[in-house]
Design a protein around this motif. Sequence first.
Motif, PDB file in Angstrom:
ATOM      1  N   GLY A   1      40.544  33.016  35.682  1.00  6.50           N
ATOM      2  CA  GLY A   1      40.970  33.935  36.604  1.00  6.50           C
ATOM      3  C   GLY A   1      40.011  34.347  37.684  1.00  6.50           C
ATOM      4  O   GLY A   1      39.170  33.611  38.086  1.00  6.50           O
ATOM      5  N   SER A   2      39.951  35.603  38.464  1.00  5.55           N
ATOM      6  CA  SER A   2      39.321  36.054  39.322  1.00  5.55           C
ATOM      7  C   SER A   2      39.084  37.509  39.347  1.00  5.55           C
ATOM      8  O   SER A   2      40.054  38.266  38.780  1.00  5.55           O
ATOM      9  CB  SER A   2      39.655  35.315  40.613  1.00  5.55           C
ATOM     10  OG  SER A   2      40.992  35.904  41.053  1.00  5.55           O
ATOM     11  N   GLY A   3      38.355  38.071  40.048  1.00  4.36           N
ATOM     12  CA  GLY A   3      38.139  39.704  40.113  1.00  4.36           C
ATOM     13  C   GLY A   3      37.241  40.364  39.421  1.00  4.36           C
ATOM     14  O   GLY A   3      36.885  41.598  39.672  1.00  4.36           O
ATOM     15  N   GLY A   4      36.833  39.579  38.388  1.00  3.06           N
ATOM     16  CA  GLY A   4      35.902  40.191  37.537  1.00  3.06           C
ATOM     17  C   GLY A   4      34.725  40.660  38.082  1.00  3.06           C
ATOM     18  O   GLY A   4      33.972  41.720  37.663  1.00  3.06           O
ATOM     19  N   GLY A   5      34.182  39.837  39.299  1.00  3.27           N
ATOM     20  CA  GLY A   5      32.736  40.030  39.705  1.00  3.27           C
ATOM     21  C   GLY A   5      32.996  41.313  40.404  1.00  3.27           C
ATOM     22  O   GLY A   5      32.204  42.049  40.518  1.00  3.27           O
ATOM     23  N   GLN A   6      33.837  41.458  41.268  1.00  2.00           N
ATOM     24  CA  GLN A   6      34.232  42.464  42.012  1.00  2.00           C
ATOM     25  C   GLN A   6      34.054  43.824  41.292  1.00  2.00           C
ATOM     26  O   GLN A   6      33.886  44.875  41.742  1.00  2.00           O
ATOM     27  CB  GLN A   6      35.401  42.508  43.155  1.00  2.00           C
ATOM     28  CG  GLN A   6      35.609  43.417  44.076  1.00  2.00           C
ATOM     29  CD  GLN A   6      34.611  43.640  45.249  1.00  2.00           C
ATOM     30  OE1 GLN A   6      34.146  42.685  45.836  1.00  2.00           O
ATOM     31  NE2 GLN A   6      33.749  44.623  44.913  1.00  2.00           N
ATOM     32  N   ARG A   7      35.124  43.817  40.243  1.00  2.00           N
ATOM     33  CA  ARG A   7      35.031  44.979  39.378  1.00  2.00           C
ATOM     34  C   ARG A   7      33.822  45.584  38.971  1.00  2.00           C
ATOM     35  O   ARG A   7      33.406  46.687  38.960  1.00  2.00           O
ATOM     36  CB  ARG A   7      36.184  44.700  38.345  1.00  2.00           C
ATOM     37  CG  ARG A   7      37.609  44.596  38.738  1.00  2.00           C
ATOM     38  CD  ARG A   7      38.598  44.623  37.398  1.00  2.00           C
ATOM     39  NE  ARG A   7      38.274  43.393  36.645  1.00  2.00           N
ATOM     40  CZ  ARG A   7      38.897  42.201  36.899  1.00  2.00           C
ATOM     41  NH1 ARG A   7      39.756  42.185  37.907  1.00  2.00           N
ATOM     42  NH2 ARG A   7      38.638  41.275  36.041  1.00  2.00           N
ATOM     43  N   LEU A   8      32.875  44.427  38.467  1.00  2.00           N
ATOM     44  CA  LEU A   8      31.580  44.651  37.898  1.00  2.00           C
ATOM     45  C   LEU A   8      30.773  45.234  39.131  1.00  2.00           C
ATOM     46  O   LEU A   8      29.977  46.302  39.051  1.00  2.00           O
ATOM     47  CB  LEU A   8      31.029  43.802  37.327  1.00  2.00           C
ATOM     48  CG  LEU A   8      29.697  43.843  36.745  1.00  2.00           C
ATOM     49  CD1 LEU A   8      29.577  44.697  35.802  1.00  2.00           C
ATOM     50  CD2 LEU A   8      28.897  42.478  36.317  1.00  2.00           C
ATOM     51  N   ALA A   9      30.818  44.635  40.238  1.00  2.00           N
ATOM     52  CA  ALA A   9      29.932  45.244  41.485  1.00  2.00           C
ATOM     53  C   ALA A   9      30.401  46.661  41.937  1.00  2.00           C
ATOM     54  O   ALA A   9      29.458  47.597  42.042  1.00  2.00           O
ATOM     55  CB  ALA A   9      30.230  44.233  42.476  1.00  2.00           C
TER      56      ALA A   9
END
Length: 362
Positions: free
Chosen positions: A291-299
């Motif tokens: 998937g994608s988007g986990g990095g932005q959520r963590l940031a």
Amino acid sequence: MRLTRYSRPVGTREEILAGLGRVIDPELRRPVTELNMVRAVELDGPDVTVTIALTVAGCPLRSSFEDQVAQHVGTLPGVRSVRLEFDVMSPDERAALTTQLRGGAPARGIQVSPRTRVLAIASGKGGVGKSSLTVNIAAALASEGQEVGVLDADIYGHSIPHMLGIDQKPVVVDKMIVPPVAHDLRLMSIGFFLDDNQPVMWRGPMLHRALEQFLQDVHWGDLDTLVVDMPPGTGDVSISLGQLLPRAEAVVVTTPQPLAQEVAARAATMAQRTGMRVVGVVENMTSDVFGSGGGQRLATQLGVPLLGSIPLDARVREAGDAGLPLVLRDPDSASAQAIREVTRAIDANRAGGFTRTLPLVS
């Protein structure tokens, strides 16, 4: 030792010494003339014999000296042939060299220069590609002209020597450890001191002492950046690094899925509690699989920037297995360009302001 001078066009001793000034010790990264390694220069008409004193007998990088002397001395006007001979430094010469390299600093204490930026590549859990990112970020910085060192602080899971294709042992000069160099990167790892693939079965105090020795006894030189491959989680080594290098900055690596994001948040909190500044988050292995988007959520959760997303790419693994970082092996690939973009963001987001921008590979 008799030295015979000849009129031009035969090369003069001064010209030969100038040529030797361009011969760089591949590990110490400084000219052999500056390191007082030139033992003798003899001229016999157009034929030249040069003697270089090595730090230790059986130096594994003799061929580098031979190639450089042939290039910088053998091509001088009037030189017909050049022969390179080797000698070994005496204990007193090695002690003097150690003192010179330390620049008057005390024998003990952290040997990383105050001007060196320390980047800790951290993650909450294993298997997120942290080590692969470490070698590629380091290689990207070095390819742009920075002096870069890599510290493999993942004591239990040391893999950086393999990923950089280094199998030679460090050289010890009068109790100072000289790290091996590959791809313009100086590397230190516990893996150099183990036989075959032996496990490390140490408790906390021994782990702290090993990391302390890597920072005290290793000659890192005048580095621009020291990139540290941290162990996953929030254990002893992570805490020790925060104590030993309070100026360190953390880059947190996560994969897109929520579980990895949750665990990575703990690593970021630990880094902040030990005094590190969190530079930002890198989302690795972005794909249909994870998937994608986990990095932005963590940031967003941490209040730091998302430095970039790296697509899942088998070539990253293949390059690591081959001992050549992807940014060097396949620089035009999408993943290599994404890593360089992350490196650019890291370089710009340093404490105290911006540095020169790293160009992307087109």
